[in-house]
Write a protein that holds these residues in place. Structure first.
Motif, short mmCIF file in Angstrom:
data_model
loop_
_atom_site.label_atom_id
_atom_site.label_comp_id
_atom_site.label_asym_id
_atom_site.label_seq_id
_atom_site.Cartn_x
_atom_site.Cartn_y
_atom_site.Cartn_z
N PHE A 202 -39.51 14.30 -5.28
CA PHE A 202 -38.15 14.39 -5.79
C PHE A 202 -37.73 15.85 -5.86
CE2 PHE A 202 -40.07 10.57 -7.62
CZ PHE A 202 -39.15 9.61 -7.25
N SER A 203 -36.47 16.11 -5.52
CA SER A 203 -35.94 17.47 -5.62
C SER A 203 -35.04 17.58 -6.84
CB SER A 203 -35.16 17.83 -4.36
OG SER A 203 -34.04 16.97 -4.21
N CYS A 204 -35.27 18.61 -7.64
CA CYS A 204 -34.49 18.85 -8.85
C CYS A 204 -33.51 19.98 -8.57
CB CYS A 204 -35.42 19.21 -10.01
SG CYS A 204 -34.53 19.60 -11.53
N PHE A 205 -32.23 19.66 -8.51
CA PHE A 205 -31.20 20.64 -8.16
C PHE A 205 -31.09 21.74 -9.21
CE2 PHE A 205 -26.82 22.16 -8.32
CZ PHE A 205 -26.61 22.54 -7.01
N LYS A 206 -31.11 21.36 -10.48
CA LYS A 206 -30.83 22.32 -11.54
C LYS A 206 -31.89 23.41 -11.64
CE LYS A 206 -29.76 22.60 -16.48
NZ LYS A 206 -29.53 21.84 -17.73
N TYR A 207 -33.18 23.00 -11.61
CA TYR A 207 -34.27 23.95 -11.80
C TYR A 207 -34.85 24.48 -10.48
CZ TYR A 207 -34.08 22.17 -16.56
OH TYR A 207 -33.67 21.79 -17.80
N GLY A 208 -34.36 23.99 -9.34
CA GLY A 208 -34.86 24.47 -8.05
C GLY A 208 -36.33 24.18 -7.86
N GLN A 209 -36.76 22.97 -8.24
CA GLN A 209 -38.16 22.60 -8.13
C GLN A 209 -38.33 21.31 -7.32
OE1 GLN A 209 -39.34 22.43 -12.29
NE2 GLN A 209 -40.52 24.33 -12.06
N ILE A 210 -39.55 21.15 -6.79
CA ILE A 210 -39.95 19.93 -6.09
C ILE A 210 -41.05 19.26 -6.90
CG2 ILE A 210 -40.94 18.95 -3.98
CD1 ILE A 210 -38.10 19.98 -3.66
N TYR A 211 -40.87 17.98 -7.23
CA TYR A 211 -41.88 17.23 -8.00
C TYR A 211 -42.54 16.21 -7.07
CZ TYR A 211 -39.37 19.10 -12.05
OH TYR A 211 -38.78 19.92 -12.96
N VAL A 212 -43.88 16.25 -7.01
CA VAL A 212 -44.64 15.26 -6.24
C VAL A 212 -45.30 14.31 -7.23
CG1 VAL A 212 -46.48 14.87 -4.57
CG2 VAL A 212 -45.04 16.91 -4.38
N VAL A 213 -44.96 13.02 -7.14
CA VAL A 213 -45.41 12.02 -8.10
C VAL A 213 -46.40 11.07 -7.43
CG1 VAL A 213 -44.67 10.16 -9.64
CG2 VAL A 213 -43.21 12.15 -9.31
#
Length: 401
Positions: free
Chosen positions: A339-350
């Protein structure tokens, strides 16, 4: 049939002889330029598909002979009898097929026939047969080439051996050469006959493929449906031909070799033979493709094409995403989710169970993401003071480019 194609059916009915320009398979007649315009404007025929006469005439003659009407009653075919494998008009059903149970509306049977599994399977089967026949021909031709190379090699061995025993071996050499030529000629003749048969089968399959392409472009659905059955007969014969070759010893690889007689070591003894031409046979290592081993062959077109209304959605799981403003996601082959988080500029791998695996700091607002399996890379579109695309290596978890 040729006169029917070349004369406008509407004008001929009015006792006017005008050449046709196009052909309508639904109306089963040719149309001149003027009648073509009326045909396109009429409510009953405006949806009919027409093709130029010159293109329609390219269809095989047996396809052109297939008509929309019953030859016995001169009525349009409306029913297909599965038991007798034939189209029927209304009167045929009453007179001949009254006891038949599997009667289907011909419109349902031929619907989407050119995009049906049967048509696609026929295209794949013809391609497969063509490839297999090419492999068989090349395999036999390569065997002939290797036999020639074997012969050349043995001739050199024979000549080298011949020098050791001078004139005494002239007669033996001649006899041995004849034996070699006879052995090669005999095997070459067998292989050549087989290659000729394979080439004939190749020509048949090529013709079927060409006809199938023309049928797909210009034949009516009924013509296509019935033509498939004719082609299927030829395909079955070719498949049986290949199966017979594989079961018998026709594809065994034949080689020639040379073995010097033990008596050759002692010239003082009664030497009556220099060597023996040995014919070795081993099982062919040729590999053929077979769609039948992968899936069941579908011989009839499906009468129902799935639509979106046929789909049934089942909820498998719910994943609680991490972060805010999730703008993109991607599924990995191993079940993990990104998932890409627009606000924090991060990529989360779940992980598949919903727990966090790891995060990657992109450094700018993330938008869309896409995973490339071959390179194990993640492509990210970022939006900040400037727009850019970033490529992250999923193994090192670092931005590469």
């Amino acid at each position: 049939m040729s006169s029917k194609l070349n004369v406008c059916g509407v004008c001929e009915y009015r006792n006017i002889n005008i050449s046709s320009m196009v052909w309508c398979s639904e109306c089963d007649e040719g149309l001149c330029e003027e009648c073509k315009e009326h045909h396109a404007a009429s409510r009953g025929s405006r949806d009919h598909i027409i093709v130029p006469i010159s293109e329609y005439q390219k269809l095989p003659s047996n396809i052109l002979e297939i008509t929309q009407t019953c030859s016995k009653h001169n009525e349009k075919h409306v029913i297909f009898c599965k038991k007798h494998d034939c189209p029927c008009c209304r009167r045929c059903v009453v007179e001949t097929h009254d006891d038949c149970k599997e009667l289907n509306a011909i419109e349902d049977v031929i619907k989407n026939v050119k995009s049906s599994n049967a048509f696609l399977e026929m295209e794949h089967t013809l391609s497969e047969l063509s490839e297999n026949l090419q492999r068989l021909r090349k395999n036999r031709q390569n065997n002939m080439k290797s036999l020639k190379e074997n012969k050349t090699k043995i001739e050199k061995e024979i000549e080298q051996t011949r020098k050791l025993i001078n004139n005494l071996l002239d007669k033996l050499q001649e006899s041995l050469m004849k034996e070699l030529c006879i052995a090669e000629e005999k095997e070459n003749k067998k292989i050549s006959c087989l290659v000729s048969s394979i080439q004939e089968k190749e020509r048949e399959i090529t013709e079927y493929k060409t006809n199938l392409d023309k049928i797909k472009q210009h034949a009516s659905d009924l013509q296509t449906f019935l033509a498939l059955k004719h082609i299927q007969q030829g395909v079955t014969k070719n498949e049986n031909f290949i199966e017979t070759l594989l079961k018998e010893d026709n594809l065994n690889h034949v080689t020639l070799s040379f073995e010097i007689e033990n008596t050759f070591e002692t010239l003082t003894t009664a030497l009556n033979k220099m060597g023996t031409i040995i014919l070795n046979t081993r099982t062919s290592d040729i590999t053929l493709t077979s769609r039948k081993e992968k899936q069941a062959q579908i011989m009839l077109p499906t009468t129902h094409v799935l639509t979106i209304d046929d789909l049934k959605i089942t909820l498998i799981k719910t994943v609680n995403t991490i972060g805010k403003d999730i703008t993109g996601c991607s599924l990995l082959p191993d079940g993990r989710m990104i998932f890409s988080c627009f606000k924090y500029g991060q990529i989360y791998v779940v992980k598949p169970d919903g727990s966090l695996d790891f995060t990657v700091q992109v450094g700018s607002h993330t938008s869309h993401i896409y995973f490339i399996e071959d390179s194990q890379s993640l492509v990210i579109t970022s939006v900040s003071d400037y727009s850019c695309i970033k490529i992250i290596n999923m193994n090192t978890r670092k931005i590469e480019k």
